[in-house]
Write an enzyme that holds these catalytic residues in place. Structure first.
Site, PDB file in Angstrom:
ATOM      1  N   SER A 152       0.839  -1.193   0.000  1.00  0.00           N
ATOM      2  CA  SER A 152       0.000   0.000   0.000  1.00  0.00           C
ATOM      3  C   SER A 152       0.874   1.243   0.000  1.00  0.00           C
ATOM      4  O   SER A 152       2.076   1.181   0.284  1.00  0.00           O
ATOM      5  CB  SER A 152      -0.879  -0.004   1.262  1.00  0.00           C
ATOM      6  N   TYR A 165      -2.773  -0.578  10.321  1.00  0.00           N
ATOM      7  CA  TYR A 165      -2.712  -0.694   8.867  1.00  0.00           C
ATOM      8  C   TYR A 165      -1.358  -0.215   8.355  1.00  0.00           C
ATOM      9  O   TYR A 165      -0.721  -0.877   7.531  1.00  0.00           O
ATOM     10  CB  TYR A 165      -3.839   0.119   8.222  1.00  0.00           C
TER      11      TYR A 165
END
Length: 261
Positions: A152, A165
């Site tokens: 990501s 995250y």
């Protein structure tokens, strides 16, 4: 050395005869990755927590390749070994692993505790580690393989609203590099794809053209739009293919230029 550049052809991007595991491959970005590999010729083994409603099966089989689905909890002890073993039992080998399964829980920092942290790390990072290790036992003897981790932008950035995250995606980048170093001598490459902002169920709430956060993110992207799943499919085929034989330990960012602005 000694190869002729004229030997290169579009066949280098073909995955015909390859067998691929895609976790989380029946929805969201995972579905697009599975379909991309199928369109390139690979037989697909999808593992997911949510049952397949038949949509993904049809998409894959319409490509003229085989589709197998296995449902379960990827954090269950021994499950990753079962996934690798079942793929080999079904197809005879495993050539490609795409670690895409993931969740994202967002809360303010003081409300974000172990109850939120633990499942995210278990699903998004620990499972990728365990499944990569499980397929490596098959890839090492055949001296070939591709492991592709879905990272990501938050592999590089902070995680406002979700420290787990950001920590998990940064950890996944580190795992990618570590395994690339370990497995490269066996003809196995380990790379990552780092998507930018894409409209999926995980970004529900920011996926409306009238949403303030959606607009703010869009204005930060030089391409002047959010990504569409199709934008990621070529990157997946490339990293899984012979064309990427000498690409190892890298993160391919697909973000419309978000990180450069």
């Amino acid at each position: 050395m000694g190869t002729n550049i004229n030997d290169f052809s579009m066949d280098f991007f073909s995955l015909k005869g390859k067998k691929a595991i895609v976790t989380g491959g029946n929805s969201g970005l995972g579905q697009a990755f599975a379909l991309a590999l199928a369109k390139a010729g690979a037989d697909i083994f999808v593992f997911a927590h949510i049952d397949d409603d038949g949509t993904t099966k049809k998409l894959i089989e319409d490509c003229g390749v085989k589709y197998t689905f296995m449902q379960g909890d990827i954090t269950e002890t021994g499950m990753c070994e079962k996934v690798a073993d079942e793929c080999v039992k079904t197809y005879g080998q495993v050539d490609i692993l795409v670690n895409c399964a993931g969740i994202c829980i967002c809360k303010d920092v003081l409300d974000f505790g172990r109850e939120e942290w633990d499942p995210m790390i278990a699903i998004n990072l620990t499972a990728a580690f365990e499944l990569s290790r499980a397929v490596a036992k098959y890839m090492i003897p055949q001296r070939s393989g591709r492991i592709i981790n879905i990272c990501s932008l938050f592999s590089f950035l902070g995680g406002l609203g979700s420290p787990a995250y950001a920590a998990m995606k940064a950890g996944l980048m580190g795992l990618t590099k570590a395994y690339a170093d370990e497995l490269g001598k066996y003809g196995i490459t380990v790379n990552g794809i780092a998507p930018g902002y894409f409209q999926t169920s995980m970004t529900t709430g920011t996926g409306s053209a009238n949403d303030e956060k959606y607009i703010k993110i869009k204005e930060h992207v030089p391409a002047d739009r959010w990504g569409e799943r199709q934008d990621l499919m070529g990157a997946m085929v490339f990293l899984a293919s012979r064309a990427a034989d000498y690409v190892n330990g890298t993160l391919l960012v697909v973000d419309g230029g978000y990180l450069v602005r």
